[in-house]
Write a protein that holds these residues in place. Structure first.
Motif, PDB file in Angstrom:
ATOM      1  N   GLU A 186       7.416  -4.141   0.834  1.00  0.00           N
ATOM      2  CA  GLU A 186       6.505  -4.505  -0.251  1.00  0.00           C
ATOM      3  C   GLU A 186       7.267  -4.822  -1.537  1.00  0.00           C
ATOM      4  N   GLY A 190       7.085  -8.540  -2.729  1.00  0.00           N
ATOM      5  CA  GLY A 190       6.555  -8.647  -4.084  1.00  0.00           C
ATOM      6  C   GLY A 190       7.473  -9.466  -4.974  1.00  0.00           C
ATOM      7  N   ALA A 229       0.401 -14.561   1.102  1.00  0.00           N
ATOM      8  CA  ALA A 229      -0.838 -13.778   1.079  1.00  0.00           C
ATOM      9  C   ALA A 229      -1.503 -13.698   2.444  1.00  0.00           C
ATOM     10  N   ASP A 241      -1.616  -8.349   0.718  1.00  0.00           N
ATOM     11  CA  ASP A 241      -2.645  -8.471  -0.308  1.00  0.00           C
ATOM     12  C   ASP A 241      -1.934  -8.520  -1.654  1.00  0.00           C
ATOM     13  N   VAL A 242      -2.161  -9.577  -2.408  1.00  0.00           N
ATOM     14  CA  VAL A 242      -1.503  -9.759  -3.700  1.00  0.00           C
ATOM     15  C   VAL A 242      -2.384  -9.175  -4.790  1.00  0.00           C
ATOM     16  N   HIS A 243      -1.923  -8.081  -5.417  1.00  0.00           N
ATOM     17  CA  HIS A 243      -2.681  -7.431  -6.484  1.00  0.00           C
ATOM     18  C   HIS A 243      -2.323  -7.980  -7.861  1.00  0.00           C
ATOM     19  N   ASP A 244      -1.071  -8.366  -8.054  1.00  0.00           N
ATOM     20  CA  ASP A 244      -0.629  -8.945  -9.325  1.00  0.00           C
ATOM     21  C   ASP A 244       0.566  -9.835  -9.024  1.00  0.00           C
ATOM     22  N   LEU A 257       3.230  -7.269  -7.450  1.00  0.00           N
ATOM     23  CA  LEU A 257       2.613  -6.093  -6.833  1.00  0.00           C
ATOM     24  C   LEU A 257       1.817  -6.527  -5.608  1.00  0.00           C
ATOM     25  N   VAL A 258       2.284  -6.134  -4.428  1.00  0.00           N
ATOM     26  CA  VAL A 258       1.627  -6.509  -3.182  1.00  0.00           C
ATOM     27  C   VAL A 258       1.544  -5.301  -2.256  1.00  0.00           C
ATOM     28  N   ARG A 259       0.665  -5.395  -1.266  1.00  0.00           N
ATOM     29  CA  ARG A 259       0.569  -4.392  -0.219  1.00  0.00           C
ATOM     30  C   ARG A 259       0.458  -5.110   1.120  1.00  0.00           C
ATOM     31  N   LYS A 301      -0.791  -6.157   4.609  1.00  0.00           N
ATOM     32  CA  LYS A 301      -2.091  -6.087   5.255  1.00  0.00           C
ATOM     33  C   LYS A 301      -2.023  -5.152   6.456  1.00  0.00           C
TER      34      LYS A 301
END
Length: 481
Positions: A373, A377, A396, A400-403, A408-410, A412
């Motif tokens: 991550e 990221g 993506a 999951d792209v948070h910012d 900042l990603v997580r 899936k």
């Protein structure tokens, strides 16, 4: 022949003017442009092989096989009179589609019509052995050693019915004999069953052209026409980029950095005293490629100014450019010797993106989630900073792209890794420095770092180009994004 008329390629060089007095690696961006266009164009010095995957997977769904036939027709229609050509069906073996025997036909109204009819008989069956397809293309093109040989290769799968070493051997046999453009079919929802590493290996060795994923089959015919138009504009075969140095400098690496990233270091051959020639393939008047040369330069007293090398190109036809000199000055002025030429920064940023994505994907597949991550990221942040929204959207598919700006990603849950294949090949495709493109912001590295050392090498980006380790991974620098 038109392609062997002795017209030279043009080469220019960009680099920082100053080096530290204690020595360093000088980063040079060499820009090579195709020859000046001629007046009358003949096509009897060109040869084309169309390699179409007809394995069983091309029938699931049948729309893939229909699109392949239509794309083949589009390619045939794009062949001007006089071009030598053949069409090959690829399964666990390579089979001639047109002409019926193992030879090249010459394009004219009659042979194009016969080739279109032959394509209609193609149906999906069998396995996939890409090495056999390439070997047949090489044998066909070897019958026209006077011609510039090119192949377009369409596949939807990976090399399952021959050993990896057989594919590597086939690619090695084709080096210097032909160039290849690869097109890889996936599904509309982004699932791809081909192997990016296989296709990138083929592409890097055979012309360093981009590998292009295809998800919208309705555009495949136009894609084939565009590829053939570019390939059939080539007029210079087997060009070389020649690097000659003084005793003060040695080549550390040479990479193509546009239109794709490809390491050419190991392909250089000695070409006179303190000189090495690197093969850079066939060229058309419209081609433009950039190369990143790293020269390890010895220390000298501050204030000394010397010429440390020269760049030039030549071809089998004997067309050579005037050598472009590389001159630097050694200095103790930190502000001067730490400057990075904008072209170097531009391409270093794109190489950082590729390194971050590949190392992040490797970590994810190995189950190192935190590391994955962090690096994926970083790739998202670099792509976002360069305005490359398409790259962000591709990544993506697996995170999951948070910012995006902060990276900042997580990952899936239950990722289908087949969705990552387009990103793996896209990471090697670059935008051109100085081009008028769609970039919203200057595509320079978002977080430049001072030169650092890792794996015994000088690094200028955020990740080690050898192992992918992040700069300052054991300290605060690893937290910067």
């Amino acid at each position: 022949m038109e392609h062997a008329d002795g017209r030279p390629l043009a080469v220019t060089a960009h680099h920082a003017e100053y080096l530290p007095a204690d020595g360093a690696v000088l980063d040079v961006i060499a820009t090579v442009r195709g020859p000046e266009p001629a007046g009358d164009v003949r096509h009897d010095g060109l040869a084309e092989v169309i390699l179409l995957d007809t394995s069983g997977s091309m029938g699931a769904p049948q729309a893939k096989m229909r699109a392949a036939r239509q794309a083949g027709v589009a390619a045939i229609d794009a062949l001007p009179d006089g071009v030598a050509f053949a069409v090959v069906a690829g399964t666990g073996a390579a089979t001639m589609v047109f002409p019926g025997e193992e030879r090249l036909a010459v394009a004219d109204e009659r042979t194009r019509a016969a080739a279109r009819r032959a394509l209609q008989s193609l149906s999906p069956h069998g396995g996939t052995a890409i090495g056999t397809w390439l070997r047949l293309a090489r044998r066909l093109l070897a019958t026209r050693p006077d011609a510039i040989g090119h192949a377009i290769l369409l596949t939807d799968g990976r090399n399952e019915t021959e050993r990896p070493e057989d594919l590597r051997a086939a690619v090695g046999e084709c080096e210097g004999q032909l160039t290849v453009d690869c097109r890889a079919i996936g599904s509309a929802d982004g699932v791809h069953d081909w192997d990016a590493a296989e296709l990138l290996g083929i592409a890097e060795a055979l012309g360093a052209n981009p590998v292009v994923p295809v998800e919208d089959l309705t555009g495949l015919g136009d894609e084939f026409r565009a590829v053939l138009t570019r390939a059939l504009a080539r007029r210079v075969a087997n060009a070389r980029l020649r690097v000659r140095t003084t005793e003060l400098a040695r080549v550390r690496f040479l990479k193509q950095v546009h239109p794709t990233i490809a390491d050419l270091t190991g392909r250089g051959v000695p070409d006179g005293e303190l000189a090495t020639a690197y093969p850079i393939g066939a060229w058309s008047p419209h081609d433009h490629r950039d190369y990143h040369l790293g020269l390890e330069v010895d220390p000298l007293a501050a204030g000394t100014r010397r010429r440390i090398g020269w760049l030039s190109t030549d071809t089998d036809a004997g067309a050579a450019t005037v050598e472009v000199p590389l001159t630097v000055e050694w200095t103790d002025d930190t502000l001067r010797n730490s400057e990075i030429h904008p072209s170097v920064a531009f391409y270093t940023g794109q190489q950082d993106y590729a390194a971050a994505f590949h190392s992040g994907l490797a970590a994810a597949r190995a189950g190192r989630i935190g590391e994955a991550e962090e690096r994926l990221g970083r790739a998202v942040a670099l792509a976002h900073d360069a305005g490359k929204d398409a790259d962000v959207r591709r990544i993506a598919r697996i995170v999951d792209v948070h910012d995006a700006a902060a990276g900042l990603v997580r990952l899936k849950v239950d990722v289908d890794w087949r969705r990552a294949e387009p990103s793996r090949v896209a990471a090697h495709t670059t935008t051109r420095w100085g081009a008028d493109g769609d970039e919203r912001r200057p595509p320079t590295p978002s977080s430049p770092v001072a030169p650092w050392s890792h794996c015994g090498e000088r690094q200028t980006g955020a990740y080690c180009q050898d192992c992918g380790a992040a700069h300052g991974a054991d300290g605060p620098a690893s937290e910067r994004r």
